[in-house]
Design an enzyme around this catalytic site. Structure first.
Site, short mmCIF file in Angstrom:
data_model
loop_
_atom_site.label_atom_id
_atom_site.label_comp_id
_atom_site.label_asym_id
_atom_site.label_seq_id
_atom_site.Cartn_x
_atom_site.Cartn_y
_atom_site.Cartn_z
N GLU A 111 35.78 -11.82 -91.37
CA GLU A 111 35.80 -10.83 -92.46
C GLU A 111 34.38 -10.73 -92.98
O GLU A 111 33.64 -11.72 -92.92
CB GLU A 111 36.71 -11.28 -93.61
CG GLU A 111 38.19 -11.31 -93.31
CD GLU A 111 38.87 -9.95 -93.45
OE1 GLU A 111 38.17 -8.94 -93.70
OE2 GLU A 111 40.10 -9.91 -93.29
N ASP B 253 43.27 -3.88 -87.51
CA ASP B 253 43.66 -2.75 -88.36
C ASP B 253 42.65 -2.52 -89.48
O ASP B 253 41.84 -3.40 -89.81
CB ASP B 253 45.06 -2.96 -88.94
CG ASP B 253 45.15 -4.19 -89.84
OD1 ASP B 253 44.57 -5.23 -89.49
OD2 ASP B 253 45.78 -4.09 -90.91
N GLU C 181 46.63 -6.95 -90.92
CA GLU C 181 46.04 -7.79 -91.98
C GLU C 181 46.01 -7.03 -93.30
O GLU C 181 46.17 -7.61 -94.37
CB GLU C 181 44.63 -8.22 -91.59
CG GLU C 181 44.02 -9.30 -92.48
CD GLU C 181 43.31 -8.77 -93.71
OE1 GLU C 181 43.07 -9.55 -94.64
OE2 GLU C 181 42.99 -7.55 -93.76
N GLU C 182 45.80 -5.70 -93.22
CA GLU C 182 45.75 -4.89 -94.44
C GLU C 182 47.15 -4.54 -94.93
O GLU C 182 47.31 -3.91 -95.97
CB GLU C 182 44.97 -3.59 -94.19
CG GLU C 182 43.55 -3.79 -93.66
CD GLU C 182 42.59 -4.37 -94.69
OE1 GLU C 182 43.03 -4.66 -95.82
OE2 GLU C 182 41.42 -4.55 -94.35
N ASP D 169 34.97 -3.84 -92.47
CA ASP D 169 36.26 -4.55 -92.63
C ASP D 169 37.22 -4.13 -91.53
O ASP D 169 38.01 -3.20 -91.72
CB ASP D 169 36.82 -4.25 -94.02
CG ASP D 169 38.04 -5.06 -94.37
OD1 ASP D 169 38.37 -5.99 -93.62
OD2 ASP D 169 38.68 -4.75 -95.38
N HIS E 236 37.06 -1.13 -97.76
CA HIS E 236 38.03 -0.20 -98.36
C HIS E 236 37.36 0.98 -99.06
O HIS E 236 37.99 1.66 -99.84
CB HIS E 236 38.98 -0.91 -99.35
CG HIS E 236 39.75 -2.04 -98.73
ND1 HIS E 236 40.89 -2.57 -99.31
CD2 HIS E 236 39.60 -2.73 -97.59
CE1 HIS E 236 41.36 -3.54 -98.55
NE2 HIS E 236 40.58 -3.66 -97.50
#
Lengths: 55, 380
Positions: free
Chosen positions: B152, B74, B128-129, B96, B343
């Site tokens: 990551e 995700d 995960e987010e 990410d 992000h």
């Protein structure tokens, strides 16, 4: 090899490479392995452990 | 500059490009999960399965040691066009963390024709987010490993060996709401909630060290809601806090200390009722720098990049915290890309770094087998 910080014994793997990070099992200080002129390894005190933010 | 015709032929690059084209904000990973299951089967993985929360899991090899490579499918929301420009691949998740997961899949698949490297489990997890549904399901399931690498972005020469823990608390203060022209008739819920927050903030600032933030307790307010109108004394205030915990202490100890602070306020009968909700609690985790896993990855970085590896502690919190605590095994986080692009609306990965990372994962897997030693029995 003796730890420059606490004089503890730092085991150096037989197949260690120049530039590898080794850590003193007693005090936790980390060092970079570097080759000396005679071909043996020495410990270099540089920043091998850093800090960052995020995930 | 990367040759575009060669780029399209490279299975590692085409896999990443296809993964990026499937938009997967948390909760919408299923199409990617199905795609990866099909692709992993095609590459020769064994026992490929999609579990009940849409994690995709496949294995190569057998025996010991057992090594988990875990990446998340995700991304944060927000579509970004997928494009290749010179040595860069742009797209949501390029950093990410789809590059890490793609590199793990390709690296593991390249072991298939080899012998005696142990068992490698590759897991693409969901959420995960979000709330970490994927990693929680993985831990609850039957997966066991002697070592784990979480994918990551850490930059190509950095190995993340530690993350702080995290507690998210919501502090709720309720009072009687009255007319703002008569504030003496009740207590202001916002002001009282802030009084409590001030005491918590003083507690978390003790021992603060600006030169070593990883080992300091930090806290901040992330959300606040209170008040209903410009002329009404607020009767409710909700403050959401984010508290980051260094490895020298634990979430439970910090939670207990905060509850003692609140209890002091509550022993004063004139103080309004304070309710505290624990939204999330993740313990801090740090891997032993002398573990075979850290050495295996460090040596692989040295060999592939000729650059000195750096061990990094992060003030954030990752999936490896939960896994490392549950299984009590060495775990690190490692993957290509500039973590500070995560992000953002300009996620891109350098193709050369991504391809180097495939080689680094591959070499690290072989090194782990070597450094694990033939006489050590696996926990699986």
């Amino acid at each position: 090899m003796k730890c420059p910080e606490c004089d503890g014994d730092i085991p150096i793997p037989k197949d260690a490479l120049e530039g590898e990070i080794v850590t003193c099992p007693d005090c936790g200080a980390s060092f970079e392995l570097h080759k000396k002129e005679d071909g043996s390894f020495g410990l270099r005190t540089i920043q091998v452990v850093g800090e960052d933010w995020g995930e | 500059m990367v040759d575009r015709s060669k780029t399209l032929e490279d299975p590692a690059i085409s896999l990443l490009e296809e993964m990026l084209k499937i938009y997967t904000p948390s909760g919408r990973e299923e199409p990617l999960s199905r795609f990866l299951a099909e692709r992993m089967n095609h590459l020769g993985f064994d026992d490929v399965q999609v579990d009940r929360v849409n994690n995709v899991i496949g294995t190569v090899g057998s025996g010991y040691p057992s090594i988990l490579l875990c990446g998340h499918m995700d991304t944060v929301p927000g579509v970004q066009p997928v494009k290749i420009v010179n040595d860069l691949i742009f797209g949501r998740g390029a950093v990410d963390a789809k590059s890490s997961l793609a590199a793990m899949i390709i690296a593991a698949s390249e072991l298939i024709d080899k012998e005696d490297y142990g068992k490698v489990i590759v897991a693409g997890v969901v959420d995960e987010e979000g709330m970490g549904t994927g990693i929680k399901e993985l831990i609850k399931g039957s997966i066991r490993a002697d070592y784990a690498i979480f994918g990551e972005p850490s930059s190509i020469e950095n190995i993340t060996i530690g993350y702080k823990g995290r507690i998210s608390l919501t502090i709720i203060c309720k009072t009687a709401s009255v007319h703002a022209s008569a504030p003496w008739m009740s207590q202001n819920a916002i002001e009282k909630a802030f009084e409590v927050w001030g005491a918590i903030s003083s507690y978390t600032s003790q021992g603060k060290d600006d030169k070593n933030r990883f080992n300091s307790l930090t806290a901040c307010i992330t959300k606040i809601r209170g008040g209903t109108a410009h002329n009404v004394l607020p009767g409710t205030c909700r403050i959401t806090t984010d508290i980051r915990i260094p490895p020298q202490t634990s979430c439970s100890k910090v939670h207990q200390d905060i509850m003692e602070i609140i209890d002091k306020y509550q022993s004063d009968v004139s103080f309004p009722k304070i309710e505290v909700k624990v939204d999330e609690m993740t313990e801090p985790f740090e891997t032993d720098k002398n573990s075979p896993l850290v050495r295996a990855l460090s040596v692989a970085i040295l060999n592939v990049t000729r650059r000195r590896p750096i061990l990094v502690r992060k003030t954030g919190t990752g999936d490896m915290n939960a896994f490392g605590h549950a299984l009590k095994v060495p775990v690190v986080t490692y993957g290509p890309g500039n973590p500070h692009l995560s992000h953002t609306h300009k996620e891109y990965i350098e193709i050369s770094d991504y391809l180097s990372c495939v080689k680094i994962y591959y070499e690290a897997l072989l090194n782990i087998r070597k450094f694990h030693g033939p006489d050590r029995q696996s926990s699986t």
